[in-house]
Design a protein around this motif. Structure first.
Motif, PDB file in Angstrom:
ATOM      1  N   GLN A   1      36.571  39.670  15.082  1.00  0.00           N
ATOM      2  CA  GLN A   1      35.434  38.277  15.321  1.00  0.00           C
ATOM      3  C   GLN A   1      36.027  37.416  16.144  1.00  0.00           C
ATOM      4  OE1 GLN A   1      33.133  39.866  16.218  1.00  0.00           O
ATOM      5  NE2 GLN A   1      32.605  41.581  14.849  1.00  0.00           N
ATOM      6  N   ASN A   2      34.884  37.364  16.952  1.00  0.00           N
ATOM      7  CA  ASN A   2      35.281  35.881  18.071  1.00  0.00           C
ATOM      8  C   ASN A   2      34.159  34.670  16.887  1.00  0.00           C
ATOM      9  OD1 ASN A   2      34.653  33.502  19.870  1.00  0.00           O
ATOM     10  ND2 ASN A   2      35.355  35.374  21.147  1.00  0.00           N
TER      11      ASN A   2
ATOM     12  N   ALA B   1      31.103  34.231  19.320  1.00  0.00           N
ATOM     13  CA  ALA B   1      29.843  35.729  19.451  1.00  0.00           C
ATOM     14  C   ALA B   1      28.851  35.191  18.847  1.00  0.00           C
ATOM     15  CB  ALA B   1      30.746  36.931  18.747  1.00  0.00           C
TER      16      ALA B   1
ATOM     17  N   GLU C   1      24.638  45.310   9.057  1.00  0.00           N
ATOM     18  CA  GLU C   1      26.764  44.504   9.589  1.00  0.00           C
ATOM     19  C   GLU C   1      26.718  45.460   8.672  1.00  0.00           C
ATOM     20  OE1 GLU C   1      28.640  42.402  10.631  1.00  0.00           O
ATOM     21  OE2 GLU C   1      26.434  41.792  12.192  1.00  0.00           O
TER      22      GLU C   1
ATOM     23  N   THR D   1      30.469  46.041  13.317  1.00  0.00           N
ATOM     24  CA  THR D   1      29.013  45.707  13.896  1.00  0.00           C
ATOM     25  C   THR D   1      28.059  46.239  14.776  1.00  0.00           C
ATOM     26  OG1 THR D   1      29.889  44.490  15.583  1.00  0.00           O
ATOM     27  CG2 THR D   1      29.754  43.166  12.831  1.00  0.00           C
TER      28      THR D   1
ATOM     29  N   SER E   1      34.380  43.439  21.084  1.00  0.00           N
ATOM     30  CA  SER E   1      33.225  43.226  20.632  1.00  0.00           C
ATOM     31  C   SER E   1      32.015  43.083  20.998  1.00  0.00           C
ATOM     32  CB  SER E   1      33.681  41.222  19.472  1.00  0.00           C
ATOM     33  OG  SER E   1      33.951  40.714  20.841  1.00  0.00           O
ATOM     34  N   ARG E   2      31.092  42.453  19.891  1.00  0.00           N
ATOM     35  CA  ARG E   2      29.824  42.124  20.662  1.00  0.00           C
ATOM     36  C   ARG E   2      29.882  40.990  21.709  1.00  0.00           C
ATOM     37  NH1 ARG E   2      26.014  41.317  15.847  1.00  0.00           N
ATOM     38  NH2 ARG E   2      27.990  39.815  14.907  1.00  0.00           N
TER      39      ARG E   2
ATOM     40  N   CYS F   1      32.336  39.962  23.817  1.00  0.00           N
ATOM     41  CA  CYS F   1      33.899  40.792  25.185  1.00  0.00           C
ATOM     42  C   CYS F   1      32.671  41.998  25.754  1.00  0.00           C
ATOM     43  CB  CYS F   1      34.693  41.775  24.509  1.00  0.00           C
ATOM     44  SG  CYS F   1      36.224  40.366  24.076  1.00  0.00           S
TER      45      CYS F   1
ATOM     46  N   ALA G   1      30.053  47.863  17.416  1.00  0.00           N
ATOM     47  CA  ALA G   1      31.324  47.252  18.260  1.00  0.00           C
ATOM     48  C   ALA G   1      31.824  47.669  16.179  1.00  0.00           C
ATOM     49  CB  ALA G   1      31.367  45.723  16.779  1.00  0.00           C
TER      50      ALA G   1
ATOM     51  N   ARG H   1      35.560  49.166  14.101  1.00  0.00           N
ATOM     52  CA  ARG H   1      36.620  48.397  13.252  1.00  0.00           C
ATOM     53  C   ARG H   1      38.072  49.064  13.541  1.00  0.00           C
ATOM     54  NH1 ARG H   1      36.190  51.575   7.466  1.00  0.00           N
ATOM     55  NH2 ARG H   1      34.902  53.237   8.875  1.00  0.00           N
ATOM     56  N   LYS H   2      38.502  47.980  14.403  1.00  0.00           N
ATOM     57  CA  LYS H   2      39.834  48.460  14.769  1.00  0.00           C
ATOM     58  C   LYS H   2      41.177  48.821  14.336  1.00  0.00           C
ATOM     59  CE  LYS H   2      36.782  46.374  17.908  1.00  0.00           C
ATOM     60  NZ  LYS H   2      35.586  46.069  16.925  1.00  0.00           N
TER      61      LYS H   2
END
Length: 139
Positions: free
Chosen positions: A1-2, A5, A26, A32, A58-59, A61, A81, A83-84
């Motif tokens: 996460q940034n 954000a 969450e 998210t 993500s949110r 981006c 968003a 999981r990666k």
């Protein structure tokens, strides 16, 4: 996460286009969910799964684009968003997509649900729709 954000979402996303954002639940696993709500929503909900080759996105981006989609369609839109990779191997992202669909179906009929995305997100959308069809749910 940034780290930017939350500030970015609170202050700017979609507001100039008549779209407000509201955090969804969450996921305890790191996914998210964010609602994008047009000022005059039409009936129906869009679940949007972002692209990013399953390891970026993500949110922060993708939120501005999703706000534009919500404004253009008039649909309440849930941005998932997921999981990666590599931290969350398959089927993590697909599980997150299905949870997003479940959240969206909480207040809507399946015939008013749209599931979509771009790139990797489109792949997740198709996978989720396939699994839903196997269960007799046809958005």
């Amino acid at each position: 996460q940034n780290a930017v954000a939350p500030v970015f979402l609170r202050g700017r996303l979609g507001l100039r286009r008549g779209v407000t954002t509201r955090p969804g639940p969450e996921g305890s696993d790191g996914a998210t969910y964010t609602w994008f709500e047009p000022a005059r929503p039409r009936k129906g909900v869009l679940v949007y799964l972002h692209g990013g080759a399953f390891f970026i996105g993500s949110r922060a981006c993708n939120g501005e684009m999703v706000a534009r989609v919500a404004a253009a369609t008039g649909l309440r839109t849930l941005l998932v968003a997921y999981r990666k990779l590599p931290e969350a191997p398959f089927p993590g992202a697909l599980v997150d997509a299905l949870r997003g669909v479940s959240l969206a179906l909480g207040g809507e009929n399946a015939d008013r649900l749209v599931v979509g995305g771009d790139s990797a997100g489109a792949s997740l959308a198709l996978g989720a729709l396939h699994l839903l069809a196997d269960e007799g749910v046809h958005p």
